[in-house]
Design an enzyme around this catalytic site. Sequence first.
Site, short mmCIF file in Angstrom:
data_model
loop_
_atom_site.label_atom_id
_atom_site.label_comp_id
_atom_site.label_asym_id
_atom_site.label_seq_id
_atom_site.Cartn_x
_atom_site.Cartn_y
_atom_site.Cartn_z
N TYR A 171 0.83 -1.20 0.00
CA TYR A 171 0.00 0.00 0.00
C TYR A 171 0.87 1.25 0.00
CZ TYR A 171 -3.63 -3.34 1.34
OH TYR A 171 -4.49 -4.41 1.36
N CYS A 172 1.98 1.20 0.76
CA CYS A 172 2.89 2.34 0.80
C CYS A 172 3.54 2.57 -0.56
CB CYS A 172 3.97 2.11 1.85
SG CYS A 172 3.35 1.99 3.54
N ASN A 173 3.92 1.48 -1.23
CA ASN A 173 4.57 1.63 -2.53
C ASN A 173 3.62 2.25 -3.55
OD1 ASN A 173 7.07 0.55 -1.75
ND2 ASN A 173 6.29 -1.52 -1.97
N LEU A 176 3.52 5.95 -2.78
CA LEU A 176 4.72 6.64 -3.23
C LEU A 176 4.68 6.87 -4.74
CD1 LEU A 176 7.47 4.83 -1.12
CD2 LEU A 176 6.60 7.15 -0.78
#
Length: 225
Positions: free
Chosen positions: A90-92, A95
């Site tokens: 989810y973070c990728n 970003l």
Amino acid sequence: MSLQDRLDAFKADFQAGKPPYNVPRTVIETMHRATAELIASDAAGRALKAGDKAPAFTLNDPDGKAVSSAALLAEGPLVVSFYRGVWCPYCNMELQALQAALPTFRSLGANLLAISPQTAPNSRKSVRQNALGFPILSDPHNDVAAAFGLRFALPDYLVELYKGLKNDLPAFNGDPSWTLPMPARFVIGQDGTILYAEVNPDYTRRPEPEDMLPALRGVSRTAAA
């Protein structure tokens, strides 16, 4: 497709146990429990909000160069994203969405950076994997995240789950504490005032990059007046 649409599509596949994750239902239920408990704790309600003063910080980029929030704010407003680490899909995706919005941020005079507790080699992986053109900073022990009210300790049962999944946060972060930041996004004005804040204890929910544009445009109009 919006960022949240992409996140929701990934979440649906992940929870359905589709490859490559093939995650059993018990794992999903444990993750749901931890998220629900973090929401119920009102940890997000204690984080910094719009109108608060942002703490100044200096953190290292993956090459060991010190990056100062004060120096960046001298150039213009600052967009700051706190994320969990390169191990978090989810973070990728977040970003990547921020990278796509970077030209718009810069056209409004703003700098962008992202902060996670991971070590420099893992930050370098974040940059490579997501083709990023903005600074990724390491926050040892989540100390800056704590100053923003974002740091929380994983419950013991989630620590055991992560260990079983070989998601070794102490190795990723160079820190034995098993803490993470709640994902968060801030727009900070040049005087250090937080102009926009979004903190969500549900790591599968992230704001759209476009959500910050009204705050940045407001700053631009004020500067031009």
